[in-house]
Design a protein around this motif. Structure first.
Motif, PDB file in Angstrom:
ATOM      1  N   ARG A   1      51.087 100.093  71.646  1.00 12.37           N
ATOM      2  CA  ARG A   1      51.994 100.724  72.568  1.00 12.37           C
ATOM      3  C   ARG A   1      51.002 101.283  73.824  1.00 12.37           C
ATOM      4  NH1 ARG A   1      57.401 101.287  73.592  1.00 12.37           N
ATOM      5  NH2 ARG A   1      57.873 101.560  71.473  1.00 12.37           N
TER       6      ARG A   1
ATOM      7  N   ASP B   1      45.573 102.702  74.023  1.00 12.51           N
ATOM      8  CA  ASP B   1      46.752 102.412  72.933  1.00 12.51           C
ATOM      9  C   ASP B   1      47.376 103.893  72.658  1.00 12.51           C
ATOM     10  OD1 ASP B   1      45.101 103.506  71.250  1.00 12.51           O
ATOM     11  OD2 ASP B   1      44.641 101.635  70.231  1.00 12.51           O
ATOM     12  N   GLN B   2      48.284 103.745  71.435  1.00 19.11           N
ATOM     13  CA  GLN B   2      48.849 104.947  70.964  1.00 19.11           C
ATOM     14  C   GLN B   2      48.109 105.918  70.585  1.00 19.11           C
ATOM     15  OE1 GLN B   2      49.474 101.801  70.105  1.00 19.11           O
ATOM     16  NE2 GLN B   2      49.770 101.548  68.058  1.00 19.11           N
TER      17      GLN B   2
ATOM     18  N   THR C   1      49.667 102.804  77.229  1.00 18.80           N
ATOM     19  CA  THR C   1      49.879 103.529  78.537  1.00 18.80           C
ATOM     20  C   THR C   1      48.784 103.244  79.540  1.00 18.80           C
ATOM     21  OG1 THR C   1      50.688 105.118  76.822  1.00 18.80           O
ATOM     22  CG2 THR C   1      49.870 105.956  78.775  1.00 18.80           C
TER      23      THR C   1
END
Length: 188
Positions: A127, A159-160, A129
């Protein structure tokens, strides 16, 4: 122009806008669409066996695709254009910068450079960002498109787990197209 350029200093180093969080996790369907559109035949992007043969656990995402995961889509683009047309400025620094440039006629834009450093591979499930910072704004310059200034955005994709994936510098020229053929002013 000196007043305009003096205001650039207030914005350099500021967070450009809130972090952009990907709407979707990295996934194989989007990767396949992207590599087919680019006619990229590297099998590590679509064939798990080929990826494992290179020591990876699974397929990976083409590194240059990182920007696509945080694109906000046409709905947001239309919203931003509507706000700009109404003279509404959002509270973040990049919106304030664009409004300032619009006020001075620098309303057209063209991307001029992009540099990316790939730190970590993106895999399905990641994920993304992106954190944006206004890194630099040049003084107003005469260009082939008209008078304008170059804006450098620093983009850090994580990433997450907040691990750096890609470090990017993205440069755009905001210019006034009505000055394209204007005679050059003599130096003071």
């Amino acid at each position: 122009m000196q007043e305009l350029e003096a205001r650039f200093g207030e914005l350099v180093g500021e967070v450009a806008e809130p972090p952009r969080v990907a709407r979707y996790a990295v996934n194989e369907a989007m990767i396949r669409n992207w590599v087919e559109a680019h006619d990229d035949l590297n099998p590590v992007y679509v064939d798990p066996e080929a990826a494992r043969a290179t020591g990876r656990d699974d397929v990976i995402c083409p590194p240059a695709m990182v920007t696509t995961w945080v694109m906000q889509g046409y709905r947001r683009w239309r919203q931003v254009q509507a706000l700009r047309a109404e003279g509404v400025q959002e509270s973040h620094a990049y919106s304030r910068l664009l409004a300032l440039l619009d006020e001075h006629g620098f309303s057209s834009v063209v991307a001029t450079a992009q540099e990316q450093e790939y730190v970590r591979e993106l895999t399905p499930g990641t994920r993304v960002t992106c954190h944006f910072t206004i890194e630099d704004i040049s003084p107003v310059k005469r260009t082939g498109l008209g008078d304008g200034c170059f804006i450098t955005l620093r983009k850090r994709y994580v990433d997450q787990a907040d691990r750096l994936l890609v470090d990017e510098r993205f440069v755009i020229l905001r210019f006034d197209p009505t000055t394209k053929d204007a005679p050059k002013e003599p130096a003071a």
